[in-house]
Design a protein around this motif. Structure first.
Motif, mmCIF file in Angstrom:
data_model
loop_
_atom_site.group_PDB
_atom_site.id
_atom_site.type_symbol
_atom_site.label_atom_id
_atom_site.label_comp_id
_atom_site.label_asym_id
_atom_site.label_seq_id
_atom_site.Cartn_x
_atom_site.Cartn_y
_atom_site.Cartn_z
ATOM 1 N N GLU A 52 -12.476 10.916 9.379
ATOM 2 C CA GLU A 52 -11.303 10.919 8.505
ATOM 3 C C GLU A 52 -10.920 9.490 8.151
ATOM 4 O OE1 GLU A 52 -8.021 13.113 9.973
ATOM 5 O OE2 GLU A 52 -8.957 15.068 9.622
ATOM 6 N N VAL A 102 0.655 9.711 -6.722
ATOM 7 C CA VAL A 102 1.337 10.340 -5.590
ATOM 8 C C VAL A 102 1.634 11.810 -5.899
ATOM 9 C CG1 VAL A 102 3.448 10.334 -4.203
ATOM 10 C CG2 VAL A 102 2.298 8.173 -4.745
ATOM 11 N N ALA A 137 0.828 -1.196 0.000
ATOM 12 C CA ALA A 137 0.000 0.000 0.000
ATOM 13 C C ALA A 137 0.868 1.253 0.000
ATOM 14 C CB ALA A 137 -0.922 0.011 1.218
ATOM 15 N N ARG A 138 0.419 2.260 -0.740
ATOM 16 C CA ARG A 138 1.077 3.565 -0.748
ATOM 17 C C ARG A 138 0.034 4.618 -0.394
ATOM 18 N NH1 ARG A 138 5.425 5.984 -3.682
ATOM 19 N NH2 ARG A 138 5.767 8.008 -2.684
ATOM 20 N N ARG A 139 0.280 5.345 0.675
ATOM 21 C CA ARG A 139 -0.681 6.350 1.134
ATOM 22 C C ARG A 139 -0.737 7.496 0.122
ATOM 23 N NH1 ARG A 139 -2.732 7.425 6.445
ATOM 24 N NH2 ARG A 139 -4.136 9.222 6.295
ATOM 25 N N LEU A 140 -1.953 7.843 -0.283
ATOM 26 C CA LEU A 140 -2.154 8.955 -1.207
ATOM 27 C C LEU A 140 -2.646 10.203 -0.494
ATOM 28 C CD1 LEU A 140 -3.908 7.152 -4.211
ATOM 29 C CD2 LEU A 140 -1.480 7.738 -3.973
ATOM 30 N N GLY A 141 -3.461 10.035 0.529
ATOM 31 C CA GLY A 141 -4.002 11.190 1.213
ATOM 32 C C GLY A 141 -5.043 10.778 2.222
ATOM 33 N N THR A 142 -5.909 11.723 2.592
ATOM 34 C CA THR A 142 -6.929 11.500 3.606
ATOM 35 C C THR A 142 -8.264 12.049 3.132
ATOM 36 O OG1 THR A 142 -5.284 11.698 5.375
ATOM 37 C CG2 THR A 142 -7.590 11.948 6.005
ATOM 38 N N PRO A 199 -8.125 7.087 5.523
ATOM 39 C CA PRO A 199 -6.977 7.142 4.615
ATOM 40 C C PRO A 199 -7.358 6.728 3.199
ATOM 41 C CG PRO A 199 -6.888 5.144 5.929
ATOM 42 C CD PRO A 199 -8.055 5.950 6.445
ATOM 43 N N ILE A 200 -6.615 7.238 2.233
ATOM 44 C CA ILE A 200 -6.762 6.851 0.828
ATOM 45 C C ILE A 200 -5.451 6.222 0.404
ATOM 46 C CG2 ILE A 200 -7.266 7.629 -1.520
ATOM 47 C CD1 ILE A 200 -8.581 10.116 -0.269
ATOM 48 N N HIS A 201 -5.498 5.003 -0.121
ATOM 49 C CA HIS A 201 -4.290 4.281 -0.515
ATOM 50 C C HIS A 201 -4.378 3.787 -1.952
ATOM 51 C CE1 HIS A 201 -3.849 3.706 3.932
ATOM 52 N NE2 HIS A 201 -2.567 3.769 3.646
ATOM 53 N N GLN A 260 -0.191 14.469 -3.422
ATOM 54 C CA GLN A 260 0.710 14.879 -2.342
ATOM 55 C C GLN A 260 1.595 16.026 -2.810
ATOM 56 O OE1 GLN A 260 2.942 11.515 -0.872
ATOM 57 N NE2 GLN A 260 1.123 10.418 -0.223
#
Length: 312
Positions: free
Chosen positions: A269, A294, A159-164, A271-273, A298
């Protein structure tokens, strides 16, 4: 001389181990179930070991099969890396990328990016599925997924976090001009609400202030929908206060058509992954999409532009 059948047997074995079924592996390889079964049987005969425990209802790896799978995955990862290295020298990604996206978020924020990538890289092909269910990326042969929410079932995925995603209270400027702008939670009493209809009825709204203190607010309204876009339509039409993801109403907020209600409070809230199957190296065609996501989201997501209008 290279034995092509040996590599076909390894491909059939790895796909079957990951899919947990001859039938699903055959579909992903574009072969018949019988062909996959025979290929693995020849591989087992050549290695003189049994790789799978087979019953009429289940298929599982033996201890030898599990160890062989790990070795095969390392070898395949090295091959992927070698191919990626050559592709990087060409600096032109190519091939089909299968992507699974949440319906509304995907259409509004990911599809425009995919269209840009398609124009930049003619060799890329996209097969996009829109669904709000949790897809099994590995079993369904999906290269990349975008998910909003907790990753409780992400075993075997990277997983790679993209935002919230931040959910806000909002209402049309015309509604607030008529009924007043709440200055605190107590001022919500007497307002009309547009509810999200969940199984079992609408739950209280949980609102958190900037200090982290949370309160549950019971809300009632004459309108309830099970789709966020329908709630947004009702908010825009001036029927009351709704609770919506900031990314869904960003355009209307910028235009001043709607305003944030109680901007000092937020709700739910998540997370978006971006996710993709592990442990193989990420192919260039997929890496290009991940890197673009990304870069787009970001360090500040486009819907969280600091210049966004929040009312008077």
């Amino acid at each position: 001389m290279i034995n092509r059948e040996r590599f076909e047997g390894i491909a059939a074995f790895v796909e079957t181990a990951e899919a947990g079924s001859f039938t699903r592996a055959a579909a992903r390889l574009g072969l018949t179930r019988s062909a996959v079964g025979k290929s693995i049987a020849r591989l087992e005969a050549r290695l003189a070991v049994r790789l799978f425990n087979r019953t009429t209802r289940s298929l599982s790896l033996t201890d030898e099969g599990a160890r062989f799978r790990e070795s095969c995955l390392r070898i395949l990862a090295e091959l992927d890396a070698a191919e990626d290295s050559l592709a990087a020298r060409r600096a032109e990604p190519a091939g089909l990328v299968r992507i699974d996206l949440p319906v509304l978020f995907g259409r509004q924020w990911v599809v425009p990016l995919l269209l840009e990538l398609s124009a930049q890289h003619p060799g890329l092909e996209f097969d996009v599925n829109f669904s709000n269910r949790v897809a099994d990326l590995t079993a369904e042969g999906i290269d990349l997924g975008v998910r909003i929410g907790a990753l409780d079932d992400a075993a075997g995925l990277i997983a790679r976090r993209l935002g919230t995603q931040t959910t806000i209270l909002c209402a049309a400027r015309t509604y607030l001009d008529r009924h007043g702008r709440p200055g605190g939670i107590e001022d919500l009493a007497g307002h009309a609400f547009i509810l999200e209809r969940a199984r079992g009825g609408s739950a209280p709204w949980r609102l958190t202030d900037t200090s982290g203190k949370a309160r549950n607010v019971t809300v009632r309204g004459r309108l309830a929908f099970d789709r966020s876009d329908a709630i947004a339509d009702a908010v825009l039409a001036g029927h009351g206060i709704g609770r919506l993801p900031g990314w869904l109403v960003a355009t209307a907020l910028r235009a001043g058509t709607i305003e944030t209600v109680l901007p000092g409070f937020s709700s739910d809230e998540m997370p978006i992954h971006a996710l993709w199957p592990a442990p193989r190296a990420l192919p260039l065609k997929v890496r290009v999409v991940v890197d673009a996501l990304v870069a787009r989201f970001q360090p500040v997501a486009p819907w969280d532009d600091p210049g966004m209008h929040h009312g008077p």
